[in-house]
Enzyme design. Structure first.
Site, PDB file in Angstrom:
ATOM      1  N   PHE A  78      35.442  21.278 -40.672  1.00  0.00           N
ATOM      2  CA  PHE A  78      34.398  20.492 -40.190  1.00  0.00           C
ATOM      3  C   PHE A  78      34.216  19.000 -40.887  1.00  0.00           C
ATOM      4  O   PHE A  78      34.652  18.849 -41.935  1.00  0.00           O
ATOM      5  CB  PHE A  78      33.172  21.410 -40.453  1.00  0.00           C
ATOM      6  CG  PHE A  78      32.597  22.114 -39.208  1.00  0.00           C
ATOM      7  CD1 PHE A  78      31.576  21.607 -38.414  1.00  0.00           C
ATOM      8  CD2 PHE A  78      33.233  23.309 -39.298  1.00  0.00           C
ATOM      9  CE1 PHE A  78      31.445  22.829 -37.406  1.00  0.00           C
ATOM     10  CE2 PHE A  78      33.013  24.357 -38.310  1.00  0.00           C
ATOM     11  CZ  PHE A  78      32.014  23.786 -37.217  1.00  0.00           C
ATOM     12  N   ARG A 101      29.814  20.236 -20.658  1.00  0.00           N
ATOM     13  CA  ARG A 101      30.441  19.749 -21.971  1.00  0.00           C
ATOM     14  C   ARG A 101      30.838  18.234 -21.725  1.00  0.00           C
ATOM     15  O   ARG A 101      30.749  17.464 -22.801  1.00  0.00           O
ATOM     16  CB  ARG A 101      31.545  20.671 -22.488  1.00  0.00           C
ATOM     17  CG  ARG A 101      32.130  20.314 -23.577  1.00  0.00           C
ATOM     18  CD  ARG A 101      32.946  21.292 -24.247  1.00  0.00           C
ATOM     19  NE  ARG A 101      34.079  21.000 -25.248  1.00  0.00           N
ATOM     20  CZ  ARG A 101      33.821  21.168 -26.602  1.00  0.00           C
ATOM     21  NH1 ARG A 101      32.873  21.423 -27.038  1.00  0.00           N
ATOM     22  NH2 ARG A 101      34.796  20.656 -27.633  1.00  0.00           N
ATOM     23  N   ILE A 142      33.008  16.744 -31.892  1.00  0.00           N
ATOM     24  CA  ILE A 142      32.449  17.778 -31.346  1.00  0.00           C
ATOM     25  C   ILE A 142      33.450  18.848 -31.442  1.00  0.00           C
ATOM     26  O   ILE A 142      34.659  18.769 -31.251  1.00  0.00           O
ATOM     27  CB  ILE A 142      32.011  17.535 -29.825  1.00  0.00           C
ATOM     28  CG1 ILE A 142      31.683  18.710 -29.297  1.00  0.00           C
ATOM     29  CG2 ILE A 142      33.231  17.087 -28.938  1.00  0.00           C
ATOM     30  CD1 ILE A 142      31.056  18.466 -27.621  1.00  0.00           C
ATOM     31  N   SER A 143      32.784  20.101 -31.967  1.00  0.00           N
ATOM     32  CA  SER A 143      33.644  21.311 -32.505  1.00  0.00           C
ATOM     33  C   SER A 143      34.266  21.845 -30.981  1.00  0.00           C
ATOM     34  O   SER A 143      33.949  21.587 -29.921  1.00  0.00           O
ATOM     35  CB  SER A 143      32.854  22.525 -32.818  1.00  0.00           C
ATOM     36  OG  SER A 143      32.059  21.758 -34.048  1.00  0.00           O
ATOM     37  N   GLN A 144      35.562  22.572 -31.437  1.00  0.00           N
ATOM     38  CA  GLN A 144      36.080  22.915 -30.493  1.00  0.00           C
ATOM     39  C   GLN A 144      35.233  24.166 -29.898  1.00  0.00           C
ATOM     40  O   GLN A 144      34.446  24.805 -30.404  1.00  0.00           O
ATOM     41  CB  GLN A 144      37.410  23.666 -31.116  1.00  0.00           C
ATOM     42  CG  GLN A 144      38.373  24.762 -30.506  1.00  0.00           C
ATOM     43  CD  GLN A 144      38.950  25.483 -31.626  1.00  0.00           C
ATOM     44  OE1 GLN A 144      38.843  25.442 -32.860  1.00  0.00           O
ATOM     45  NE2 GLN A 144      39.887  26.319 -31.020  1.00  0.00           N
TER      46      GLN A 144
END
Ligand code: SAH
Length: 229
Positions: free
Chosen positions: A223, A54, A80-82
């Site tokens: 989001f 990541r 970038i999402s959790q």
């Protein structure tokens, strides 16, 4: 003698580990505490999250935040999402080895890489031209040859490669784009955050059965907005 002892202790306690090893340890910890302990049991999802580096999808200045429990900026006002949200959205799609996926919102390319570890091919569309170029380049360098990226507005989907077994939208739309529902295969699943931009949205799961759609409301999320060209 004293200096030698101190160095010896530092090596033994892991302080002299190369950066990549440290990220590896952080990644395994992240999967255990943020994903497994929160109830995700699908081994394909867990293994993919254990494998994808990541930190290599994140700009240098935020790299040390890569394995923390929150979203991280990736430039151009996007995030970038959790990690948990990536794992959760992947899990609800029930991805399988022979499946074909469509992603709207390539961003850093991280979610695409996680899917690419599990299923056969990922098609991914990104509307910010710089991100589209950077993520395609990154995925190629990391060896994700089963991810096919393009720049554009994902609203219309990617008709040439439809139908898709899974569709994932990683930006919040006011409504589910009809072309995406049309491009979903029989028994296919689509996951999308729906709601007003700059508010809390609802994560929706759509399943296609005998040509009809079954909609399930999953949870509340936040989001970045789904944009149009
Ligand atoms: N999946 C990404 C998350 C990126 S954030 C990752 O793993 O990093 C959402 C992304 O969706 C942003 O990069 C944004 O530019 C993109 N996006 C927003 N609207 C879009 C649209 N209509 N078509 C394609 N991409 C879109």
């Amino acid at each position: 003698m004293k200096t030698f002892l101190i160095i010896q202790i530092l090596i033994m306690t892991g302080c002299f580990k190369p950066q990549s090893d440290r990220y590896e340890i952080l990644r395994q910890k992240m999967v255990k505490s943020q994903i497994e302990d929160r109830g995700i049991t699908n081994s394909a999802v867990l293994n993919a999250m254990r494998k994808v580096p990541r930190h290599l999808f994140i700009p240098k200045e935020y790299q040390s935040d890569a394995y923390n429990d929150y979203p991280v900026p990736i430039g151009y006002g996007q995030t970038i999402s959790q990690p948990f949200i990536v794992a959760y959205m992947t899990d609800v799609l029930r991805p399988g080895k022979k499946m074909k996926a469509l992603e709207i919102g390539t961003g850093s390319g991280y979610q695409a890489a996680v899917l690419a570890e599990i299923l056969d091919t990922v098609y991914s569309i990104e509307i910010v031209p710089e991100l589209a170029v950077e993520s395609a380049d990154r995925l190629k360098k990391l060896g994700y040859n089963n991810v096919i990226c393009r720049y554009g507005d994902g609203y219309q989907g990617w008709k040439e490669h439809a139908p898709f077994d899974v569709i994932i939208v990683t930006a919040a739309a006011e409504a589910i784009p009809q072309p995406l529902i049309d491009q979903l295969a029989e028994n296919g699943k689509l996951v999308i955050p729906v709601g007003a931009p700059s508010a809390v949205q609802e994560l929706i799961l759509v399943t296609k059965r005998s040509g009809k759609t079954i909609t399930k409301r999953l949870t509340f999320v936040r989001f970045v907005p789904f944009k149009r060209l």
